[in-house]
Structure formats: C-alpha cells, structure tokens
Design a protein around this motif. Structure first.
Motif, PDB file in Angstrom:
ATOM      1  N   MET A 162       7.958   9.036 -14.531  1.00 52.38           N
ATOM      2  CA  MET A 162       8.017  10.312 -15.223  1.00 52.38           C
ATOM      3  C   MET A 162       7.793  10.078 -16.718  1.00 52.38           C
ATOM      4  SD  MET A 162      11.239  12.982 -15.299  1.00 52.38           S
ATOM      5  CE  MET A 162      11.293  12.987 -13.508  1.00 52.38           C
ATOM      6  N   GLU A 163       6.969  10.916 -17.327  1.00 52.99           N
ATOM      7  CA  GLU A 163       6.721  10.849 -18.761  1.00 52.99           C
ATOM      8  C   GLU A 163       6.993  12.216 -19.364  1.00 52.99           C
ATOM      9  OE1 GLU A 163       3.175   9.663 -21.926  1.00 52.99           O
ATOM     10  OE2 GLU A 163       3.169   8.840 -19.890  1.00 52.99           O
ATOM     11  N   ILE A 164       7.983  12.277 -20.246  1.00 49.78           N
ATOM     12  CA  ILE A 164       8.416  13.543 -20.834  1.00 49.78           C
ATOM     13  C   ILE A 164       8.028  13.561 -22.315  1.00 49.78           C
ATOM     14  CG2 ILE A 164      10.377  15.069 -21.253  1.00 49.78           C
ATOM     15  CD1 ILE A 164      11.847  13.534 -19.024  1.00 49.78           C
ATOM     16  N   LEU A 190       5.217  17.464 -19.183  1.00 51.79           N
ATOM     17  CA  LEU A 190       5.808  16.596 -18.168  1.00 51.79           C
ATOM     18  C   LEU A 190       4.737  16.057 -17.229  1.00 51.79           C
ATOM     19  CD1 LEU A 190       8.248  15.433 -16.557  1.00 51.79           C
ATOM     20  CD2 LEU A 190       8.296  17.617 -15.319  1.00 51.79           C
ATOM     21  N   GLU A 191       4.779  14.738 -16.991  1.00 51.58           N
ATOM     22  CA  GLU A 191       3.957  14.104 -15.965  1.00 51.58           C
ATOM     23  C   GLU A 191       4.892  13.351 -15.025  1.00 51.58           C
ATOM     24  OE1 GLU A 191       0.824  11.725 -17.506  1.00 51.58           O
ATOM     25  OE2 GLU A 191       0.089  13.273 -18.884  1.00 51.58           O
ATOM     26  N   TRP A 192       4.731  13.596 -13.718  1.00 47.68           N
ATOM     27  CA  TRP A 192       5.667  13.025 -12.751  1.00 47.68           C
ATOM     28  C   TRP A 192       4.917  12.682 -11.462  1.00 47.68           C
ATOM     29  CZ3 TRP A 192      10.479  15.926 -10.374  1.00 47.68           C
ATOM     30  CH2 TRP A 192      11.225  15.007  -9.619  1.00 47.68           C
ATOM     31  N   ASP A 193       4.858  11.386 -11.153  1.00 47.87           N
ATOM     32  CA  ASP A 193       4.236  10.894  -9.926  1.00 47.87           C
ATOM     33  C   ASP A 193       5.285  10.200  -9.066  1.00 47.87           C
ATOM     34  OD1 ASP A 193       1.753  11.762 -10.711  1.00 47.87           O
ATOM     35  OD2 ASP A 193       1.129   9.833 -11.523  1.00 47.87           O
ATOM     36  N   ILE A 194       5.161  10.352  -7.742  1.00 56.25           N
ATOM     37  CA  ILE A 194       5.986   9.599  -6.801  1.00 56.25           C
ATOM     38  C   ILE A 194       5.071   8.972  -5.755  1.00 56.25           C
ATOM     39  CG2 ILE A 194       8.059  11.005  -7.103  1.00 56.25           C
ATOM     40  CD1 ILE A 194       7.347  12.449  -4.510  1.00 56.25           C
ATOM     41  N   LYS A 233       5.711  12.823 -35.068  1.00 57.68           N
ATOM     42  CA  LYS A 233       4.650  13.670 -34.521  1.00 57.68           C
ATOM     43  C   LYS A 233       4.626  13.654 -33.005  1.00 57.68           C
ATOM     44  CE  LYS A 233      -0.376  14.174 -34.496  1.00 57.68           C
ATOM     45  NZ  LYS A 233      -1.664  13.617 -34.980  1.00 57.68           N
ATOM     46  N   ASP A 234       4.769  12.470 -32.415  1.00 63.66           N
ATOM     47  CA  ASP A 234       4.658  12.347 -30.963  1.00 63.66           C
ATOM     48  C   ASP A 234       5.739  11.388 -30.476  1.00 63.66           C
ATOM     49  OD1 ASP A 234       3.852  12.480 -28.385  1.00 63.66           O
ATOM     50  OD2 ASP A 234       1.839  11.689 -28.691  1.00 63.66           O
ATOM     51  N   MET A 235       6.651  11.886 -29.643  1.00 63.89           N
ATOM     52  CA  MET A 235       7.722  11.079 -29.081  1.00 63.89           C
ATOM     53  C   MET A 235       7.765  11.322 -27.578  1.00 63.89           C
ATOM     54  SD  MET A 235      11.851  11.263 -29.722  1.00 63.89           S
ATOM     55  CE  MET A 235      11.740  10.815 -31.454  1.00 63.89           C
ATOM     56  N   ASP A 236       7.620  10.244 -26.798  1.00 65.25           N
ATOM     57  CA  ASP A 236       7.592  10.353 -25.340  1.00 65.25           C
ATOM     58  C   ASP A 236       8.681   9.483 -24.725  1.00 65.25           C
ATOM     59  OD1 ASP A 236       5.371  12.019 -25.410  1.00 65.25           O
ATOM     60  OD2 ASP A 236       3.964  10.342 -25.358  1.00 65.25           O
ATOM     61  N   LEU A 237       9.288   9.992 -23.654  1.00 67.14           N
ATOM     62  CA  LEU A 237      10.268   9.242 -22.880  1.00 67.14           C
ATOM     63  C   LEU A 237       9.651   8.897 -21.536  1.00 67.14           C
ATOM     64  CD1 LEU A 237      13.151   8.122 -22.527  1.00 67.14           C
ATOM     65  CD2 LEU A 237      13.775  10.354 -21.545  1.00 67.14           C
ATOM     66  N   ILE A 238       9.595   7.589 -21.212  1.00 69.15           N
ATOM     67  CA  ILE A 238       9.005   7.123 -19.953  1.00 69.15           C
ATOM     68  C   ILE A 238      10.107   6.566 -19.061  1.00 69.15           C
ATOM     69  CG2 ILE A 238       7.407   5.476 -18.903  1.00 69.15           C
ATOM     70  CD1 ILE A 238       5.770   5.603 -21.471  1.00 69.15           C
ATOM     71  N   LEU A 239      10.177   7.059 -17.832  1.00 67.54           N
ATOM     72  CA  LEU A 239      11.125   6.581 -16.831  1.00 67.54           C
ATOM     73  C   LEU A 239      10.327   6.038 -15.658  1.00 67.54           C
ATOM     74  CD1 LEU A 239      13.574   9.636 -16.860  1.00 67.54           C
ATOM     75  CD2 LEU A 239      13.848   7.485 -18.098  1.00 67.54           C
ATOM     76  N   ASP A 240      10.449   4.741 -15.396  1.00 66.54           N
ATOM     77  CA  ASP A 240       9.696   4.076 -14.330  1.00 66.54           C
ATOM     78  C   ASP A 240      10.701   3.355 -13.421  1.00 66.54           C
ATOM     79  OD1 ASP A 240       7.864   2.871 -12.705  1.00 66.54           O
ATOM     80  OD2 ASP A 240       6.690   1.968 -14.312  1.00 66.54           O
ATOM     81  N   TYR A 241      10.797   3.815 -12.164  1.00 66.01           N
ATOM     82  CA  TYR A 241      11.820   3.287 -11.256  1.00 66.01           C
ATOM     83  C   TYR A 241      11.182   2.850  -9.939  1.00 66.01           C
ATOM     84  CZ  TYR A 241      16.065   3.076  -8.389  1.00 66.01           C
ATOM     85  OH  TYR A 241      17.074   2.659  -7.554  1.00 66.01           O
ATOM     86  N   VAL A 285       0.873  -1.175   0.000  1.00 63.55           N
ATOM     87  CA  VAL A 285       0.000   0.000   0.000  1.00 63.55           C
ATOM     88  C   VAL A 285       0.909   1.224   0.000  1.00 63.55           C
ATOM     89  CG1 VAL A 285      -1.920  -1.129   1.172  1.00 63.55           C
ATOM     90  CG2 VAL A 285      -0.160  -0.002   2.529  1.00 63.55           C
ATOM     91  N   ALA A 286       0.404   2.350  -0.502  1.00 65.98           N
ATOM     92  CA  ALA A 286       1.282   3.514  -0.615  1.00 65.98           C
ATOM     93  C   ALA A 286       0.466   4.797  -0.687  1.00 65.98           C
ATOM     94  CB  ALA A 286       2.181   3.394  -1.854  1.00 65.98           C
ATOM     95  N   VAL A 287       1.153   5.904  -0.436  1.00 63.60           N
ATOM     96  CA  VAL A 287       0.601   7.244  -0.621  1.00 63.60           C
ATOM     97  C   VAL A 287       1.390   7.903  -1.737  1.00 63.60           C
ATOM     98  CG1 VAL A 287       0.230   9.503   0.424  1.00 63.60           C
ATOM     99  CG2 VAL A 287      -0.129   7.437   1.772  1.00 63.60           C
ATOM    100  N   GLY A 288       0.692   8.535  -2.677  1.00 64.84           N
ATOM    101  CA  GLY A 288       1.356   9.127  -3.832  1.00 64.84           C
ATOM    102  C   GLY A 288       1.081  10.606  -3.972  1.00 64.84           C
ATOM    103  N   TYR A 289       1.976  11.290  -4.694  1.00 65.16           N
ATOM    104  CA  TYR A 289       1.849  12.730  -4.927  1.00 65.16           C
ATOM    105  C   TYR A 289       2.227  13.033  -6.369  1.00 65.16           C
ATOM    106  CZ  TYR A 289       2.520  17.771  -4.421  1.00 65.16           C
ATOM    107  OH  TYR A 289       2.432  19.132  -4.566  1.00 65.16           O
ATOM    108  N   THR A 290       1.447  13.872  -7.018  1.00 69.17           N
ATOM    109  CA  THR A 290       1.725  14.295  -8.387  1.00 69.17           C
ATOM    110  C   THR A 290       2.581  15.552  -8.349  1.00 69.17           C
ATOM    111  OG1 THR A 290      -0.353  13.364  -9.198  1.00 69.17           O
ATOM    112  CG2 THR A 290       0.720  15.012 -10.577  1.00 69.17           C
TER     113      THR A 290
END
Length: 422
Positions: A329-331, A292-296, A348-356, A280-285
C-alpha cells in the motif's frame, strides 16, 4: 440448431495488437501528424476570428498547441506547457523529463494534453464483462496499438501511417516507448541509511536499499535489494542480504499475474546460510488513484533453505512448500492532508509505503513467518528523498544451532537515509 462460433472473435481477456501496415518510416508518420496538427490549428484560427468579430473573446493564442518536432509536449490543467521527453505512463503516474526541471512525475488527471513526436505503444481496455459485478468485475479485451500520440482531456488519438485510431481517455491503461533505447524502460532508486538493529545482533551499521524497475505497457520487472554489513573490532556483527525479483503480467486493469518471483535471503545470525523462495501468484489492484495505491497477491511457493549450523543428526538443508500472501500500500500523505483539510504541509511530496509478506509453511521452515517494511518517503528535490524505514522480520520456529541455542524470533531495523531517484 447449434449456433456457429466466430473463429475470428477474440478470446476472453485476450490482447489484440493493431499493427501499422503502411510501411512508412517513423519520420514519415511524424510528418503526417504535423500536417494534421496544422489543419487543426487553422480551424482554431478561423473559429477565433469569428469569435472576435462577434466581440465574444479576443484571439485565443492559448488554443494553439505546440507541434512536436524534436521534443514531446504536455499541457497541465493550469494551461502551462512543458517541453521535454515523455518517459512512461502507468499506475496513474505520468513521467516526463524536462531539460531544466529534470524528471517530473504527474498524476494523470493533471495532464490536459500529451503530444509526442515519436512512436509510442498504448495499451487500451476496450470493454467490461457485463456478467460480472463488484469486486470481481473483469475486463474482456485489451488492445495494444503503436503510433504517434495526441492525448486530450476526453480521448487519445494514435496516428499510424494510413489511419488514425481514437479511444476514450478513460480506457488508457498504460503508455510506453516503442522502438526506443532500452534505458527508457528502466527507473530506480537507491538509498543509503544509518541502521540501528535490535534483535539477534545489536549493532550500528550501514544499510543499502536498491529498487530497479523495467516497465512496458503490459509487463513489470522489478528487482529489490536490502543489505546490511558491519564489523566490530574486526569481527562481523551483521551480514544479511535480501534480493528479490518479480515479473508481473497485466491481464486486465485490475488483475495481474506474477509469472515468476525469486527471493534470496541470507543471515548467519538467524542461522540461515542461504534461502531461496520460488513463487507464482495472482494479484488484484484494490485501489489505484492519486491518494492511494493498494495491491494484493497470493500464490504457492517453494522454499529451499541451507542452515549455518544444526544439531547433531539434523538435516542441514530443508525444502518445503508454502503459501504466501503479499500486500503493498502506498498512501500519499501530503496530498491527502491537502485534500481533506485544505492545508499544504511544508514537504511537497510525502508518501507512506507499507509492504507486508506473510508465509505459511511447515515445521522444517519455521511454521510461519513474515517480513514487514514500513517506509516514509519525503521528497527534498525532484531526485533526492529523505527516507525513514522500519523493518520487522519474524520467524515462529527458528532452527536450533549446533550448540542447541535458538535464534530469536524477531529482528528489527530502524533506518534513516538519503534516497536518489534515477
């Protein structure tokens, strides 16, 4: 004298549902919305005629918005109208399905108007807590209301049977279908990749990645799968699987609660027959915009592991408590390049996704480990992507096998594949 407490006042961070008590059917409510549209258009016609008499401008046909009957309509900032089916709005993205253009995704700021012909459920943030500031600023009350939608540049009107509710557009959190088919809540992506793996097994094989997501105005249910299977001369050289389920509840615009996350992992070459992680966890945007989209998120976890083989007199199963930290993070690379340099790249659309994901646990489960996924998504068509993925798994203290050998700490995967959005 002590102050009396209002028992009808909403609690902090509560959700208030405003129901339609008119008893009218969806078709009757749609007719009310159509009549309201006609009245507005008549007012626009009168205003345009007055303008033309004053020679200020000609008759403004573009001001007369289409009335939704069997389809939904959206107007872009450019003034273009699209007819089709509204799918969902969440996380700053609005999905719209056109018969000719297929499924399209727009940034919310690029939508000038949205007009639906069926009832939707809208989640509204009403006000902010004035006693909190900065990073930890909280929102107090969330309203959930259903009705036919008329979204403009400044506000959203939600038409019910006997009344119409209006809120500032900036307070809209999400929009989802209400009373529609279950399929409308779901979306996903499947990618089949060529895989070169370096680590405990050096082998060329096939890789499969699947993401399935169900979204409503207040919840998000996500399933992800990452699997590798290969054989060489009738002998298995690679056989690992990672299946993860995450259920999130949106508490405020910034905070969310991961009510339950389950992760199953298996890889005999890492000496792991089965491993189940419950969390279980608590998250923050941290950020959510068109670039940029970034959640922890962070929380406690329970890890239950069964090993393939162990040394003599060693336990084949272990159970450990752990602390997990996740960040994703999605850039939007293409959009950032165009915004910063005024140059549009050929894709047209290029996204970089970092999932750690980092896990700190005890010696029985390896002290600490991490799982890192980096993906570059290149949109070829509205439904087909070319994906490049790099995956790095690390375990600090692997469990020794029966023959006293120790699996390597690192496993790497380099993937190139085609992804289909659905």
């Amino acid at each position: 004298m002590a102050e009396s407490k209002d028992t009808n006042a909403p609690e902090e961070n509560s959700v208030i549902t405003i129901k339609d008590t008119s008893g009218l059917s969806e078709k009757e409510i749609m007719n009310i919305a159509i009549e309201s549209d006609k009245e507005k258009q008549n007012d626009l016609v009168t205003d345009s005629m007055i303008d033309s008499y004053n020679n200020e401008n000609a008759y403004a046909w573009e001001r007369l918005a289409p009335t939704p009957v069997n389809y939904d309509w959206i107007e872009l900032k450019s003034g273009e109208w699209l007819k089709g089916k509204f799918k969902a709005y969440q996380d700053n993205d609005l999905e719209f399905d056109s018969d000719k253009l297929n499924l399209l995704t727009f940034e919310f700021k690029d939508i000038f108007q949205l007009r639906t012909h069926k009832i939707m459920t809208v989640s509204i943030q009403t006000k902010e807590d004035q006693n909190s500031t900065g990073f930890f600023k909280l929102d107090n009350t969330k309203i959930q209301v259903s009705g036919i939608i008329r979204l403009t540049q400044k506000s959203i009107k939600i038409i019910q049977g006997n009344n119409t509710l209006e809120f500032p557009r900036s307070q809209v959190i999400s929009i989802a279908h209400s009373g529609e088919k279950e399929l409308n809540y779901w979306s996903g992506k499947a990618t089949v990749s060529y895989n070169q793996k370096i680590g405990n097994s050096d082998q060329l094989d096939f890789n499969t990645q699947v993401k399935l997501q169900r979204r409503t105005s207040t919840t998000r249910l996500m399933f992800t799968y990452l699997g590798n299977i290969s054989q060489k001369q009738n002998e298995s050289t690679t056989d690992n699987h990672r299946l993860k389920e995450t259920f999130d509840l949106f508490i405020t615009r910034k905070f969310f609660l991961t009510a339950l996350s389950l992760e199953y992992f298996s890889d005999p070459f890492q000496n792991i027959q089965h491993e189940l992680t419950k969390k279980v966890a608590v998250g923050y945007t941290v950020a959510r915009n068109s670039h940029l989209e970034w959640d922890i998120s962070s929380g406690p976890a329970l890890i239950q592991t069964r090993y393939e083989t162990v040394e003599k007199d060693s336990e084949k199963e272990s159970q450990s408590w752990a602390a997990q930290l996740n960040t994703k993070m999605e850039i939007a690379i293409a959009k950032n390049i165009e915004s910063l340099f005024g140059y549009r790249i050929f894709i047209k659309d290029m996204d970089l996704i970092l999932d750690y994901q980092f896990t700190f646990t005890d010696a029985l489960s390896g002290d600490y480990k991490h799982h890192m996924l980096t993906k570059l998504e290149n949109e070829l068509t509205s439904w087909l992507d070319l994906d490049f993925t790099f995956i790095w798994d690390y375990l600090h203290s692997p469990t020794k096998k029966e023959d006293a050998t120790v699996p390597q700490q690192d496993d790497y995967q380099i993937l190139v594949g085609l992804g289909i959005d659905f």
